[in-house]
Scaffold this motif. Sequence first.
Motif, PDB file in Angstrom:
ATOM      1  N   ARG A 111       0.811  -1.211   0.000  1.00 47.30           N
ATOM      2  CA  ARG A 111       0.000   0.000   0.000  1.00 47.30           C
ATOM      3  C   ARG A 111       0.848   1.266   0.000  1.00 47.30           C
ATOM      4  NH1 ARG A 111      -3.728  -2.899   3.341  1.00 47.30           N
ATOM      5  NH2 ARG A 111      -2.697  -2.163   5.227  1.00 47.30           N
ATOM      6  N   LEU A 112       2.109   1.156   0.406  1.00 45.86           N
ATOM      7  CA  LEU A 112       2.981   2.322   0.408  1.00 45.86           C
ATOM      8  C   LEU A 112       3.269   2.803  -1.013  1.00 45.86           C
ATOM      9  CD1 LEU A 112       5.566   1.480   3.201  1.00 45.86           C
ATOM     10  CD2 LEU A 112       3.960   3.372   3.190  1.00 45.86           C
ATOM     11  N   TYR A 113       3.150   1.889  -1.987  1.00 44.41           N
ATOM     12  CA  TYR A 113       3.404   2.272  -3.357  1.00 44.41           C
ATOM     13  C   TYR A 113       2.136   2.757  -4.018  1.00 44.41           C
ATOM     14  CZ  TYR A 113       7.963   0.040  -3.128  1.00 44.41           C
ATOM     15  OH  TYR A 113       9.245  -0.293  -2.795  1.00 44.41           O
ATOM     16  N   LYS A 114       2.257   3.882  -4.733  1.00 43.10           N
ATOM     17  CA  LYS A 114       1.123   4.375  -5.516  1.00 43.10           C
ATOM     18  C   LYS A 114       1.030   3.495  -6.755  1.00 43.10           C
ATOM     19  CE  LYS A 114      -0.401   8.478  -8.027  1.00 43.10           C
ATOM     20  NZ  LYS A 114      -1.745   8.540  -7.528  1.00 43.10           N
ATOM     21  N   ASN A 115      -0.188   3.081  -7.097  1.00 46.64           N
ATOM     22  CA  ASN A 115      -0.402   2.203  -8.244  1.00 46.64           C
ATOM     23  C   ASN A 115       0.470   0.960  -8.148  1.00 46.64           C
ATOM     24  OD1 ASN A 115      -2.164   4.101  -9.351  1.00 46.64           O
ATOM     25  ND2 ASN A 115      -0.489   5.188 -10.347  1.00 46.64           N
ATOM     26  N   TRP A 116       0.295   0.187  -7.082  1.00 47.28           N
ATOM     27  CA  TRP A 116       1.162  -0.971  -6.856  1.00 47.28           C
ATOM     28  C   TRP A 116       1.173  -1.919  -8.040  1.00 47.28           C
ATOM     29  CZ3 TRP A 116       4.974  -2.572  -4.008  1.00 47.28           C
ATOM     30  CH2 TRP A 116       5.280  -3.928  -3.998  1.00 47.28           C
ATOM     31  N   GLY A 117       0.039  -2.024  -8.739  1.00 51.65           N
ATOM     32  CA  GLY A 117      -0.023  -2.941  -9.871  1.00 51.65           C
ATOM     33  C   GLY A 117       1.013  -2.631 -10.927  1.00 51.65           C
ATOM     34  N   LYS A 118       1.401  -1.364 -11.009  1.00 51.45           N
ATOM     35  CA  LYS A 118       2.399  -0.952 -11.986  1.00 51.45           C
ATOM     36  C   LYS A 118       3.783  -1.443 -11.600  1.00 51.45           C
ATOM     37  CE  LYS A 118       4.475   3.328 -13.745  1.00 51.45           C
ATOM     38  NZ  LYS A 118       4.427   4.788 -13.680  1.00 51.45           N
ATOM     39  N   PHE A 119       4.076  -1.461 -10.287  1.00 57.01           N
ATOM     40  CA  PHE A 119       5.408  -1.832  -9.834  1.00 57.01           C
ATOM     41  C   PHE A 119       5.466  -3.269  -9.321  1.00 57.01           C
ATOM     42  CE2 PHE A 119       5.161   2.808  -9.052  1.00 57.01           C
ATOM     43  CZ  PHE A 119       6.117   3.194  -9.965  1.00 57.01           C
ATOM     44  N   GLY A 120       4.362  -3.767  -8.795  1.00 59.42           N
ATOM     45  CA  GLY A 120       4.371  -5.085  -8.191  1.00 59.42           C
ATOM     46  C   GLY A 120       4.514  -6.192  -9.212  1.00 59.42           C
ATOM     47  N   ASN A 121       4.931  -7.379  -8.729  1.00 62.13           N
ATOM     48  CA  ASN A 121       5.107  -8.552  -9.590  1.00 62.13           C
ATOM     49  C   ASN A 121       5.996  -8.254 -10.799  1.00 62.13           C
ATOM     50  OD1 ASN A 121       3.278 -10.095  -7.966  1.00 62.13           O
ATOM     51  ND2 ASN A 121       1.567  -9.083  -9.007  1.00 62.13           N
ATOM     52  N   GLN A 122       7.049  -7.498 -10.570  1.00 64.95           N
ATOM     53  CA  GLN A 122       7.940  -7.144 -11.675  1.00 64.95           C
ATOM     54  C   GLN A 122       8.547  -8.376 -12.317  1.00 64.95           C
ATOM     55  OE1 GLN A 122      10.616  -4.235  -9.837  1.00 64.95           O
ATOM     56  NE2 GLN A 122       9.714  -2.641 -11.096  1.00 64.95           N
ATOM     57  N   GLU A 123       8.881  -9.369 -11.516  1.00 66.00           N
ATOM     58  CA  GLU A 123       9.511 -10.581 -12.031  1.00 66.00           C
ATOM     59  C   GLU A 123       8.607 -11.282 -13.039  1.00 66.00           C
ATOM     60  OE1 GLU A 123      12.859 -12.471 -12.438  1.00 66.00           O
ATOM     61  OE2 GLU A 123      12.701 -11.238 -10.629  1.00 66.00           O
ATOM     62  N   GLU A 124       7.319 -11.394 -12.697  1.00 66.83           N
ATOM     63  CA  GLU A 124       6.367 -12.043 -13.606  1.00 66.83           C
ATOM     64  C   GLU A 124       6.214 -11.255 -14.899  1.00 66.83           C
ATOM     65  OE1 GLU A 124       2.662 -12.679 -11.673  1.00 66.83           O
ATOM     66  OE2 GLU A 124       3.555 -13.765  -9.965  1.00 66.83           O
ATOM     67  N   ARG A 125       6.106  -9.940 -14.784  1.00 68.01           N
ATOM     68  CA  ARG A 125       5.931  -9.110 -15.978  1.00 68.01           C
ATOM     69  C   ARG A 125       7.170  -9.131 -16.862  1.00 68.01           C
ATOM     70  NH1 ARG A 125       5.255  -3.875 -15.291  1.00 68.01           N
ATOM     71  NH2 ARG A 125       5.927  -3.753 -13.139  1.00 68.01           N
ATOM     72  N   ARG A 126       8.343  -9.227 -16.246  1.00 71.96           N
ATOM     73  CA  ARG A 126       9.575  -9.336 -17.043  1.00 71.96           C
ATOM     74  C   ARG A 126       9.566 -10.607 -17.878  1.00 71.96           C
ATOM     75  NH1 ARG A 126      12.449  -8.107 -11.797  1.00 71.96           N
ATOM     76  NH2 ARG A 126      12.585  -5.833 -11.731  1.00 71.96           N
ATOM     77  N   MET A 127       9.191 -11.711 -17.249  1.00 72.00           N
ATOM     78  CA  MET A 127       9.165 -12.984 -17.961  1.00 72.00           C
ATOM     79  C   MET A 127       8.163 -12.946 -19.114  1.00 72.00           C
ATOM     80  SD  MET A 127      11.489 -14.817 -16.589  1.00 72.00           S
ATOM     81  CE  MET A 127      12.382 -13.265 -16.363  1.00 72.00           C
ATOM     82  N   ARG A 128       6.990 -12.346 -18.877  1.00 70.18           N
ATOM     83  CA  ARG A 128       5.976 -12.258 -19.930  1.00 70.18           C
ATOM     84  C   ARG A 128       6.470 -11.406 -21.098  1.00 70.18           C
ATOM     85  NH1 ARG A 128       2.030 -11.535 -15.793  1.00 70.18           N
ATOM     86  NH2 ARG A 128       1.872  -9.322 -16.325  1.00 70.18           N
ATOM     87  N   LEU A 129       7.127 -10.275 -20.766  1.00 71.76           N
ATOM     88  CA  LEU A 129       7.624  -9.391 -21.819  1.00 71.76           C
ATOM     89  C   LEU A 129       8.710 -10.050 -22.657  1.00 71.76           C
ATOM     90  CD1 LEU A 129       7.780  -5.873 -20.130  1.00 71.76           C
ATOM     91  CD2 LEU A 129       6.403  -6.550 -22.072  1.00 71.76           C
ATOM     92  N   LEU A 130       9.572 -10.812 -22.015  1.00 69.25           N
ATOM     93  CA  LEU A 130      10.628 -11.500 -22.752  1.00 69.25           C
ATOM     94  C   LEU A 130      10.049 -12.511 -23.737  1.00 69.25           C
ATOM     95  CD1 LEU A 130      13.239 -12.077 -19.904  1.00 69.25           C
ATOM     96  CD2 LEU A 130      13.472 -10.537 -21.855  1.00 69.25           C
ATOM     97  N   GLU A 131       8.930 -13.122 -23.361  1.00 70.89           N
ATOM     98  CA  GLU A 131       8.267 -14.059 -24.266  1.00 70.89           C
ATOM     99  C   GLU A 131       7.547 -13.312 -25.385  1.00 70.89           C
ATOM    100  OE1 GLU A 131       8.322 -17.388 -24.425  1.00 70.89           O
ATOM    101  OE2 GLU A 131       9.860 -17.292 -22.860  1.00 70.89           O
ATOM    102  N   ILE A 132       6.874 -12.221 -25.028  1.00 72.92           N
ATOM    103  CA  ILE A 132       6.109 -11.457 -26.012  1.00 72.92           C
ATOM    104  C   ILE A 132       7.011 -10.838 -27.072  1.00 72.92           C
ATOM    105  CG2 ILE A 132       4.693  -9.376 -26.333  1.00 72.92           C
ATOM    106  CD1 ILE A 132       3.422 -10.008 -23.603  1.00 72.92           C
ATOM    107  N   GLN A 133       8.182 -10.330 -26.657  1.00 71.59           N
ATOM    108  CA  GLN A 133       9.032  -9.618 -27.599  1.00 71.59           C
ATOM    109  C   GLN A 133       9.573 -10.531 -28.704  1.00 71.59           C
ATOM    110  OE1 GLN A 133      12.258  -7.824 -25.383  1.00 71.59           O
ATOM    111  NE2 GLN A 133      13.529  -9.646 -25.491  1.00 71.59           N
ATOM    112  N   LYS A 134       9.606 -11.836 -28.447  1.00 71.91           N
ATOM    113  CA  LYS A 134      10.033 -12.770 -29.494  1.00 71.91           C
ATOM    114  C   LYS A 134       9.077 -12.726 -30.679  1.00 71.91           C
ATOM    115  CE  LYS A 134      12.147 -16.072 -26.283  1.00 71.91           C
ATOM    116  NZ  LYS A 134      12.071 -17.468 -25.734  1.00 71.91           N
ATOM    117  N   GLY A 135       7.771 -12.689 -30.372  1.00 72.60           N
ATOM    118  CA  GLY A 135       6.778 -12.674 -31.439  1.00 72.60           C
ATOM    119  C   GLY A 135       6.572 -11.311 -32.066  1.00 72.60           C
ATOM    120  N   ASN A 136       6.982 -10.251 -31.374  1.00 67.92           N
ATOM    121  CA  ASN A 136       6.753  -8.891 -31.868  1.00 67.92           C
ATOM    122  C   ASN A 136       7.929  -8.317 -32.644  1.00 67.92           C
ATOM    123  OD1 ASN A 136       4.246  -8.865 -30.766  1.00 67.92           O
ATOM    124  ND2 ASN A 136       4.788  -7.650 -28.976  1.00 67.92           N
TER     125      ASN A 136
END
Length: 380
Positions: free
Chosen positions: A30-55
């Motif tokens: 809760r200390l972070y504003k818009n936690w969804g933007k910063f939280g779970n960075q590890e998961e979002r990194r993995m998803r982006l690495l997969e997505i960028q292959k197809g893009n």
Amino acid sequence: MDEDLDILEKALLNLEATEKEAEKSSNHERLYKNWGKFGNQEERRMRLLEIQKGNRNNKIDRFRGILDLVNSDDDSKLFKPYKKVPYRPNIYVAGFHKTCLTYSNVLMLSEWMIEKPRDFSKNWYVVPCPKGMRLLAVSNHGTTKFYSKYGHFKFERHTGLPGGNPYNCYRKNCCVLDCFFCEKTNTMYLLDLLAWNNQPMTDGETEFRHYWMKTQLEDFPDTKTINKKNKVIIKILPMMPCTNHFLSYLLSAYPQFENNTPPLDGLLFYHKRAHYVAGETPLVGWLYPYMIPEVLGEDIIIHPEYIDETPEGYVNQADFIQKFEIKYSKKNKRRSSNIKMDMDSNKIETTTTNETVNITMEDEKEKCDKEKDVNESEMK
């Protein structure tokens, strides 16, 4: 019976400990504003690495569209200013600066690094960043033009880059670079590479882009000094692995830049496999030096001067980000409000300008009459 009570007691203790841990984690989030933007960075990194292959092909096609405009002989395609509005000092006026809509939001921007990635020492690089203007540099047709991250034209210079001056055989080629500019030292610090000699590089991984930029620039020695072909000193920012050894080596040195001009602003962290994408990405992280022990660990050696730069009233990174985000959002709202006021009050401003011209003419007439009276009295 006693054994059952012991088991129940242990279960209750474990449940209480779990609830406390969950509450602690929730409070931290809760200390972070818009936690969804910063939280779970590890998961979002993995998803982006997969997505960028197809893009990959899509990104190349999109950037080739930008290169077509860069190489266009028609400047009207590059500069698409908004409707002109009379200039007013200290107030942002939409359209006062030339704005190229094509170059808006092209730069790759970082997110706050709020956690140490699992593969940090293996797959990440660190780059020390100087205080200065973050700019997109475009060299073509014998000159180099610099744009802000919003696409606003800032200035232009001759540079020793391909296409950057009218004196070499590469003037028909073009380069697009991500850089910091320090006005005091007239130095352009290269951060990343988007295109070189008309060839897009955005689909290359971080390691390759930096290697290519470094090796290619060696063939252009004019960039190192001020001369007829080059009016800005060009340097490449160092990039090194994120091991404790290299981080300690980097941060134990003070200052980072000669005579502390410019001073160190912060550190950018790049994932080794990240492609160059427009906008914010969790594959690029940002930290101020005084945040290093909190996020990356106490075992990294940091020069005391960097610790002394900790802002007054600093509590922790989460609290700092929350206050920073609030301040930044208010600043953007003021900026948007000024733009809207300028667009909506165009007629009023035009009327005001005409009235100002009339008042100025009356003042000049009154001034001439006074001078005439003075001259007549002197003659007498």
